[in-house]
Motif scaffolding. Structure first.
Motif, PDB file in Angstrom:
ATOM      1  N   LEU A  53     -22.876 -47.695  37.371  1.00 34.24           N
ATOM      2  CA  LEU A  53     -23.152 -47.828  38.806  1.00 34.24           C
ATOM      3  C   LEU A  53     -23.009 -49.271  39.276  1.00 34.24           C
ATOM      4  O   LEU A  53     -22.534 -49.532  40.385  1.00 34.24           O
ATOM      5  N   TYR A  72     -20.485 -43.698  43.254  1.00 32.87           N
ATOM      6  CA  TYR A  72     -20.722 -42.989  41.991  1.00 32.87           C
ATOM      7  C   TYR A  72     -19.909 -43.600  40.860  1.00 32.87           C
ATOM      8  O   TYR A  72     -18.956 -44.335  41.091  1.00 32.87           O
ATOM      9  N   ASN A  74     -18.408 -41.846  37.193  1.00 33.02           N
ATOM     10  CA  ASN A  74     -18.289 -40.743  36.232  1.00 33.02           C
ATOM     11  C   ASN A  74     -17.806 -41.328  34.922  1.00 33.02           C
ATOM     12  O   ASN A  74     -16.638 -41.726  34.813  1.00 33.02           O
TER      13      ASN A  74
END
Length: 140
Positions: A53, A72, A74
């Protein structure tokens, strides 16, 4: 006799040849790099999630003129590796929604963290809409 000398030279050269790879380019095939077992170390997984993050925020600040929301990261935990020299390779995709346009932006790459904690971002591809090289020297 010439054939024997030639074969000896070829054989000696192949003994000294080793395939050296740069950090982050081993694709999990290197003997010096091992996938990380997060089942035995859940705190490390939390650390990587947190840094993901942080990286997403830094990249958004470098690559987005007007900022964004819904930031975000991932992380591809299955392909995270640590080399025998302590270099972590963390593949991930980060993204956000443009605050003015509402467009979803993303950048895919690898975060390399060396044994001293120095970070480097290797961009693989992005969604477009960024100025060229915006992620270069962005991560610190």
């Amino acid at each position: 006799m010439k054939k024997i000398i030639y074969l000896a030279i070829v054989f000696a050269t192949t003994l000294n040849y080793s395939q050296e790879r740069l950090p982050g380019f081993n694709n999990g095939n290197s003997e010096n790099s091992n996938k990380i077992n997060f089942n035995s170390n859940p705190e490390l997984k939390n650390d990587i999630s947190t840094i993901g993050l942080t990286i997403a925020n830094q990249l958004m600040k470098c690559c987005s003129s007007w900022g964004g929301t819904n930031i975000y990261s991932n992380i591809d935990f299955e392909n995270c590796t640590k080399s025998s020299s302590g270099i972590y390779t963390i593949p991930m995709q980060v993204g956000w929604q443009g605050s003015l346009s509402g467009t979803q932006y993303w950048i895919q790459g690898k975060l390399i963290i060396d044994s001293n904690g120095n970070k480097q971002w290797l961009k693989i591809k992005d969604s477009g809409g960024f100025y060229a090289g915006c992620s270069n020297n962005c991560i610190n």
